[in-house]
Design a protein around this motif. Structure first.
Motif, PDB file in Angstrom:
ATOM      1  N   VAL A 147      47.649  31.004  40.431  1.00  0.00           N
ATOM      2  CA  VAL A 147      46.383  31.132  39.693  1.00  0.00           C
ATOM      3  C   VAL A 147      45.174  30.728  40.526  1.00  0.00           C
ATOM      4  CG1 VAL A 147      47.539  30.775  37.492  1.00  0.00           C
ATOM      5  CG2 VAL A 147      46.600  28.800  38.706  1.00  0.00           C
ATOM      6  N   THR A 184      42.615  30.972  43.476  1.00  0.00           N
ATOM      7  CA  THR A 184      42.143  31.962  44.442  1.00  0.00           C
ATOM      8  C   THR A 184      41.802  31.273  45.766  1.00  0.00           C
ATOM      9  OG1 THR A 184      39.846  31.736  43.734  1.00  0.00           O
ATOM     10  CG2 THR A 184      41.221  33.328  42.544  1.00  0.00           C
ATOM     11  N   THR A 239      43.616  40.478  33.434  1.00  0.00           N
ATOM     12  CA  THR A 239      43.164  39.409  34.314  1.00  0.00           C
ATOM     13  C   THR A 239      42.155  38.533  33.574  1.00  0.00           C
ATOM     14  OG1 THR A 239      43.431  40.861  36.210  1.00  0.00           O
ATOM     15  CG2 THR A 239      42.115  38.884  36.533  1.00  0.00           C
ATOM     16  N   ARG A 240      42.360  37.229  33.666  1.00  0.00           N
ATOM     17  CA  ARG A 240      41.407  36.263  33.120  1.00  0.00           C
ATOM     18  C   ARG A 240      40.970  35.360  34.257  1.00  0.00           C
ATOM     19  NH1 ARG A 240      43.490  32.511  28.396  1.00  0.00           N
ATOM     20  NH2 ARG A 240      43.490  34.510  27.293  1.00  0.00           N
ATOM     21  N   ARG A 241      39.670  35.266  34.449  1.00  0.00           N
ATOM     22  CA  ARG A 241      39.144  34.456  35.555  1.00  0.00           C
ATOM     23  C   ARG A 241      37.905  33.697  35.090  1.00  0.00           C
ATOM     24  NH1 ARG A 241      37.927  39.794  37.114  1.00  0.00           N
ATOM     25  NH2 ARG A 241      39.612  39.805  38.626  1.00  0.00           N
ATOM     26  N   ASP A 242      37.571  32.664  35.837  1.00  0.00           N
ATOM     27  CA  ASP A 242      36.364  31.893  35.530  1.00  0.00           C
ATOM     28  C   ASP A 242      35.156  32.562  36.171  1.00  0.00           C
ATOM     29  OD1 ASP A 242      35.620  29.951  38.197  1.00  0.00           O
ATOM     30  OD2 ASP A 242      37.601  30.892  38.118  1.00  0.00           O
ATOM     31  N   GLY A 273      35.107  32.421  39.941  1.00  0.00           N
ATOM     32  CA  GLY A 273      36.227  33.031  40.651  1.00  0.00           C
ATOM     33  C   GLY A 273      37.131  32.037  41.346  1.00  0.00           C
ATOM     34  N   VAL A 322      39.786  30.445  39.794  1.00  0.00           N
ATOM     35  CA  VAL A 322      41.151  30.641  39.305  1.00  0.00           C
ATOM     36  C   VAL A 322      41.253  32.045  38.719  1.00  0.00           C
ATOM     37  CG1 VAL A 322      41.637  28.209  38.873  1.00  0.00           C
ATOM     38  CG2 VAL A 322      40.569  29.589  37.083  1.00  0.00           C
ATOM     39  N   ARG A 323      42.482  32.553  38.689  1.00  0.00           N
ATOM     40  CA  ARG A 323      42.728  33.900  38.197  1.00  0.00           C
ATOM     41  C   ARG A 323      44.129  33.934  37.597  1.00  0.00           C
ATOM     42  NH1 ARG A 323      41.396  39.367  40.060  1.00  0.00           N
ATOM     43  NH2 ARG A 323      43.172  40.751  39.699  1.00  0.00           N
ATOM     44  N   ARG A 324      44.227  34.380  36.361  1.00  0.00           N
ATOM     45  CA  ARG A 324      45.510  34.448  35.675  1.00  0.00           C
ATOM     46  C   ARG A 324      45.774  35.896  35.276  1.00  0.00           C
ATOM     47  NH1 ARG A 324      47.233  31.000  30.287  1.00  0.00           N
ATOM     48  NH2 ARG A 324      49.421  31.649  30.193  1.00  0.00           N
ATOM     49  N   GLU A 325      46.995  36.368  35.536  1.00  0.00           N
ATOM     50  CA  GLU A 325      47.346  37.760  35.263  1.00  0.00           C
ATOM     51  C   GLU A 325      48.528  37.835  34.311  1.00  0.00           C
ATOM     52  OE1 GLU A 325      48.120  39.727  38.905  1.00  0.00           O
ATOM     53  OE2 GLU A 325      46.024  39.769  39.551  1.00  0.00           O
TER      54      GLU A 325
END
Length: 476
Positions: free
Chosen positions: A84, A86, A215-218, A221, A223-226
């Protein structure tokens, strides 16, 4: 009295003897008792030592199992974190650690502020990972077979199956090595929307489309959750084809039913009568002639030729000057094969097999493409690629001649880097009586044609040159 005296002496003698015997017996008994005590003591010590060793082994085993579980738990935790975070998130984490360490160690307030700012940014970014992605996504391609240069249209159906408002997400649709981003707005409970996306088919090939990923991200950028769904499709990008006249694939004359000089005992074109020979079939005996001559006479026929078109495509990289030439060659082979299939002719479209990299022997065989329907043929040709270890044109023609029987017309398709001697050698690998036409694909070249020793060599620079080039070859 003397008798009494003797008796007393014997009695004293027996008494002393019994005493000595009892003493030795008691001594041996005492000795055996002492030995048994020593043995019992050593056995007890060994048992205690074994118990201590077993406890130590169990303790070591327990410690090893605990460490193994801890390593697995740390590995899972580390994998979850790396999945998660980046690259920018890792940079912020390093900045936070370095800033706080340097700030408190050196007493620099600026570094402390930078470190804590990075920590706060990471904590706020982690809040965006809370919660599950509950969207339902379905992927569908309106047309999974397109031609090079066209555009494929797909549809995403995104729904909210729950009773809570779902936040906005971005759905990524992988197409080969690229990806398309489709933004999805917040969805109310039980709401469903449809989003169309377009895939430009810029080059030939077979490309996997999907599965779709949410995709969920802040905002920064970090963190990134798929979350990936299971729906996936294959997009076939067919080569370009051009309309070829029906008789061009038969090279003007229809070879079906034309007699040849080969003689056989079973066909439709009668040739002559001859005397019976051992091995002839009895049904071939001509009884009227047998009655007149008095000898068995059998019918002899001329074998008729049944048209079988063969298209041999060279896939060897060093026989093409560029990738554009190979794409032109694939389009030529596809055009000839599709025309033959639509004319219900027997056709075989082949290319040379690829020798594995670590193989000691060259694989001398051909790969036959499906020629049942035009779609099946184009599907197979969509996946063919240039290979450094593929068979050259001559070896491909030789393997095709050994594999395919009854060839009447053969097209050899290659690139401009193929030497004329190699083309002639490939033509010589085919059986006698087979009409051979070599089509040399030279990107943006000038159309040309030459005939040498019964071999027709046609050079084209564009796919549109194929039809007039074949017409000129037919007219000769």
């Amino acid at each position: 009295m003397p008798v009494v005296t003797r008796a007393s002496a014997d009695t004293r003698s027996r008494t002393r003897t019994n005493a000595r015997t009892n003493g030795r017996a008691s001594t041996r008994t005492s000795a055996r008792g002492a030995t048994g005590l020593r043995d019992l003591t050593s056995t007890s010590l060994r048992a205690d030592a074994a118990d201590d060793a077993g406890l130590a082994a169990n303790a070591r085993l327990s410690v090893a199992r605990t460490l193994r579980r801890a390593r697995r738990a740390l590995a899972r935790a580390w994998s979850a974190v790396t999945a998660v975070v980046t690259p920018l998130g890792w940079a912020v984490a390093v900045l936070a650690i370095a800033g706080l360490a340097a700030g408190y160690a050196l007493g620099w307030t600026e570094f402390v502020v930078i470190g804590w700012a990075a920590v706060i940014a990471a904590a706020v970014a982690a809040l965006f990972l809370i919660g599950r992605i509950r969207h339902g996504v379905t992927l569908h391609l309106a047309d999974d077979r397109v031609v090079v240069g066209a555009t494929a249209v797909g549809q995403l159906t995104i729904g909210n199956p729950g009773l809570r408002l779902l936040p906005a997400i971005t759905v990524d649709v992988p197409v080969g090595e690229a990806a398309l981003d489709v933004p999805v707005p917040p969805l109310a409970p039980r709401q469903q929307i449809e989003e169309l996306f377009r895939v430009p088919a810029t080059r030939r090939g077979v490309f996997p489309v999907g599965p779709a990923r949410a995709t969920r991200r802040d905002p920064l950028g970090l963190v990134r959750r798929e979350h990936a769904w299971t729906d996936a499709s294959a997009l076939y990008v067919h080569p370009l084809t051009v309309s070829v006249p029906s008789l061009s694939t038969g090279f003007v004359r229809d070879l079906e039913g034309s007699p040849t000089r080969d003689l056989t005992s079973d066909d439709v074109s009668f040739h002559a009568l001859r005397e019976y020979a051992p091995g002839d079939e009895r049904r071939s005996i001509h009884w009227r002639s047998t009655a007149k001559t008095g000898r068995f006479m059998v019918r002899q026929y001329e074998e008729t030729r049944r048209s079988h078109l063969m298209v041999a495509l060279s896939a060897r990289a060093d026989e093409y000057a560029s990738d554009e030439e190979f794409e032109l060659a694939v389009s030529v082979a596809a055009s000839l094969g599709v025309r033959a299939i639509r004319d219900t002719r027997t056709v075989s479209v082949v290319t040379g097999e690829v020798t594995p990299e670590f193989s000691r022997r060259t694989v001398r065989s051909v790969r036959a493409f499906a020629s049942v329907t035009p779609t099946r043929l184009l599907d197979d040709l969509a996946a063919v690629e240039l290979e450094d270890r593929a068979l050259d044109l001559a070896a491909t023609a030789r393997a095709a001649a050994d594999t395919i029987g009854g060839i009447s017309l053969a097209f050899l398709v290659c690139g401009s880097a193929t030497e004329p001697a190699a083309i002639r050698e490939a033509a010589r690998q085919l059986p006698l009586g087979v009409d051979v036409v070599a089509i040399v694909c030279e990107s943006e070249g000038v159309p040309a044609q030459r005939v040498s020793a019964g071999l027709t060599v046609v050079t084209i620079g564009y796919l549109d040159d194929l039809r007039p080039a074949l017409n000129r070859a037919v007219a000769r």
